[in-house]
Design a protein around this motif. Structure first.
Motif, short mmCIF file in Angstrom:
data_model
loop_
_atom_site.label_atom_id
_atom_site.label_comp_id
_atom_site.label_asym_id
_atom_site.label_seq_id
_atom_site.Cartn_x
_atom_site.Cartn_y
_atom_site.Cartn_z
N ASP A 73 -33.85 7.18 59.22
CA ASP A 73 -33.89 5.82 58.67
C ASP A 73 -32.96 5.75 57.46
O ASP A 73 -32.89 6.69 56.66
CB ASP A 73 -35.31 5.45 58.24
CG ASP A 73 -36.24 5.33 59.43
OD1 ASP A 73 -35.74 5.23 60.56
OD2 ASP A 73 -37.47 5.35 59.21
N PHE A 74 -32.25 4.62 57.32
CA PHE A 74 -31.25 4.48 56.26
C PHE A 74 -31.32 3.09 55.65
O PHE A 74 -31.46 2.09 56.37
CB PHE A 74 -29.85 4.72 56.82
CG PHE A 74 -28.74 4.48 55.84
CD1 PHE A 74 -28.45 5.42 54.86
CD2 PHE A 74 -27.99 3.31 55.87
CE1 PHE A 74 -27.44 5.21 53.94
CE2 PHE A 74 -26.99 3.08 54.96
CZ PHE A 74 -26.71 4.03 53.99
N THR A 75 -31.23 3.02 54.31
CA THR A 75 -31.23 1.73 53.61
C THR A 75 -30.23 1.76 52.46
O THR A 75 -29.98 2.82 51.86
CB THR A 75 -32.62 1.39 53.04
OG1 THR A 75 -33.05 2.45 52.17
CG2 THR A 75 -33.64 1.20 54.15
N ILE A 76 -29.65 0.60 52.16
CA ILE A 76 -28.80 0.40 50.99
C ILE A 76 -29.40 -0.73 50.16
O ILE A 76 -29.70 -1.80 50.69
CB ILE A 76 -27.36 0.03 51.38
CG1 ILE A 76 -26.72 1.11 52.23
CG2 ILE A 76 -26.50 -0.19 50.13
CD1 ILE A 76 -25.29 0.79 52.66
N SER A 77 -29.56 -0.47 48.86
CA SER A 77 -30.15 -1.47 47.96
C SER A 77 -29.17 -1.80 46.85
O SER A 77 -28.44 -0.93 46.36
CB SER A 77 -31.46 -0.94 47.37
OG SER A 77 -32.39 -0.65 48.39
N SER A 78 -29.17 -3.08 46.44
CA SER A 78 -28.31 -3.55 45.36
C SER A 78 -28.91 -3.15 44.01
O SER A 78 -30.05 -2.70 43.93
CB SER A 78 -28.16 -5.06 45.46
OG SER A 78 -29.41 -5.69 45.22
N PRO A 79 -28.15 -3.33 42.91
CA PRO A 79 -28.71 -3.03 41.58
C PRO A 79 -29.97 -3.82 41.26
O PRO A 79 -30.80 -3.36 40.47
CB PRO A 79 -27.56 -3.39 40.64
CG PRO A 79 -26.33 -3.22 41.46
CD PRO A 79 -26.71 -3.64 42.84
N SER A 80 -30.15 -4.99 41.85
CA SER A 80 -31.35 -5.79 41.61
C SER A 80 -32.53 -5.36 42.47
O SER A 80 -33.62 -5.91 42.34
CB SER A 80 -31.05 -7.27 41.87
OG SER A 80 -30.65 -7.47 43.22
N GLY A 81 -32.34 -4.39 43.37
CA GLY A 81 -33.41 -3.91 44.22
C GLY A 81 -33.47 -4.55 45.59
O GLY A 81 -34.33 -4.20 46.39
N GLN A 82 -32.55 -5.47 45.89
CA GLN A 82 -32.54 -6.13 47.19
C GLN A 82 -31.97 -5.19 48.26
O GLN A 82 -30.94 -4.56 48.06
CB GLN A 82 -31.71 -7.41 47.12
CG GLN A 82 -31.62 -8.15 48.46
CD GLN A 82 -30.72 -9.36 48.38
OE1 GLN A 82 -30.13 -9.62 47.33
NE2 GLN A 82 -30.62 -10.09 49.46
N VAL A 83 -32.66 -5.10 49.39
CA VAL A 83 -32.20 -4.27 50.50
C VAL A 83 -31.07 -5.00 51.22
O VAL A 83 -31.28 -6.09 51.77
CB VAL A 83 -33.35 -3.95 51.47
CG1 VAL A 83 -32.84 -3.14 52.64
CG2 VAL A 83 -34.46 -3.18 50.75
N LEU A 84 -29.87 -4.41 51.23
CA LEU A 84 -28.71 -5.03 51.84
C LEU A 84 -28.57 -4.67 53.32
O LEU A 84 -28.26 -5.52 54.15
CB LEU A 84 -27.45 -4.61 51.08
CG LEU A 84 -27.43 -4.94 49.59
CD1 LEU A 84 -26.16 -4.42 48.94
CD2 LEU A 84 -27.56 -6.44 49.36
N PHE A 85 -28.79 -3.40 53.64
CA PHE A 85 -28.71 -2.95 55.03
C PHE A 85 -29.86 -1.99 55.29
O PHE A 85 -30.27 -1.23 54.40
CB PHE A 85 -27.38 -2.24 55.32
CG PHE A 85 -26.17 -3.13 55.21
CD1 PHE A 85 -25.82 -3.98 56.24
CD2 PHE A 85 -25.39 -3.10 54.06
CE1 PHE A 85 -24.72 -4.80 56.13
CE2 PHE A 85 -24.28 -3.92 53.95
CZ PHE A 85 -23.94 -4.78 54.98
N SER A 86 -30.35 -2.03 56.51
CA SER A 86 -31.46 -1.14 56.89
C SER A 86 -31.27 -0.72 58.34
O SER A 86 -31.15 -1.57 59.23
CB SER A 86 -32.80 -1.86 56.70
OG SER A 86 -33.86 -1.02 57.09
N ASP A 87 -31.25 0.59 58.57
CA ASP A 87 -31.15 1.16 59.92
C ASP A 87 -32.43 1.93 60.22
O ASP A 87 -32.93 2.66 59.36
CB ASP A 87 -29.95 2.10 60.04
CG ASP A 87 -28.62 1.36 59.90
OD1 ASP A 87 -28.61 0.14 60.13
OD2 ASP A 87 -27.61 2.00 59.58
#
Length: 228
Positions: A73-87
């Protein structure tokens, strides 16, 4: 002799000017890339952070090289904590983010697996990462440009073009090596499975053969008692 000395002086001046230009142009790179390979234990989650600037670009590519299922499982989060991408349970992926100021977090999650660790490769490519240097600083190093037949701008464009292509070649080779490592691990795993089940089949065949011989011999055994 004087002519030779004069030519040597001109050549030394030319080499010095060109070497200065190469040193200065080496600092013009605004594209950075790095790669990393690590082992993610079973039931664990690992996160990494990358500091980015506004109006830059962050590209990340990952692959699962080894481990049961070849998935993570993979996730990218912005500096504000918002999840941008999720695999979810994928073996590889590529994502590009237009960034803002702050720390971006990307995480690899293997908590769904209780026994199998994963070998993971990922590469980061950072574009438009401005430095504190003034792009016009190179002008103070230029002296006597009338002596040269080529323009500094042409040299700069050529070197940047070559450097960009070389960087792209290195990136492609790194990704191909990752694919090769994953395929090799998969083939070795399949080889071990084939050997294991071949031994099991051989043992079963031997047991069945022994049982058949026993049954056939039992058919010809005369168990009747002979009275004399």
């Amino acid at each position: 002799m004087e002519v030779v000395r004069g030519l040597l002086c001109v050549l030394s001046v030319f080499v010095a000017l060109v070497s200065e230009r190469f040193v200065v142009l080496a600092a013009f790179s605004q594209s950075l890339d790095s790669d990393f390979t690590f082992t993610l234990p079973a039931g664990r989650k690992e996160c990494f952070y990358q500091t980015m600037k506004k109006d830059a670009s962050l590209e990340i590519e990952y692959q699962v090289l080894d481990g049961a299922g070849l998935d993570v499982d993979f996730t990218i989060s912005s500096p504000s904590g918002q999840v941008l991408f999720s695999d979810y349970r994928k073996s590889d992926g590529v994502h590009t983010v237009e960034t803002e100021d702050g720390d971006y977090m990307f995480c690899f999650d293997n908590t769904f697996s209780a026994v199998s660790e994963k070998l993971i490769f990922f590469e980061l490519i950072l574009d438009n990462m401005e430095t504190d240097e003034d792009p016009n600083d190179w002008k103070e190093y230029v002296h006597g440009t009338d002596m040269l037949d080529m323009k500094l701008e042409d040299i700069m464009d050529t070197i940047n073009n070559v450097k960009s292509r070389l960087g792209k070649s290195v990136q492609i080779q790194t990704v191909l090596r990752a694919f090769e490592a994953r395929d090799r691990n998969l083939q070795e795993s399949n080889f071990d499975r084939v050997n294991f089940w071949s031994v099991i089949n051989l043992i079963v065949m031997m047991l069945v053969s022994a049982l058949q011989v026993y049954l056939v011999r039992s058919l010809f055994d005369d168990k009747r008692k002979i009275r004399t």
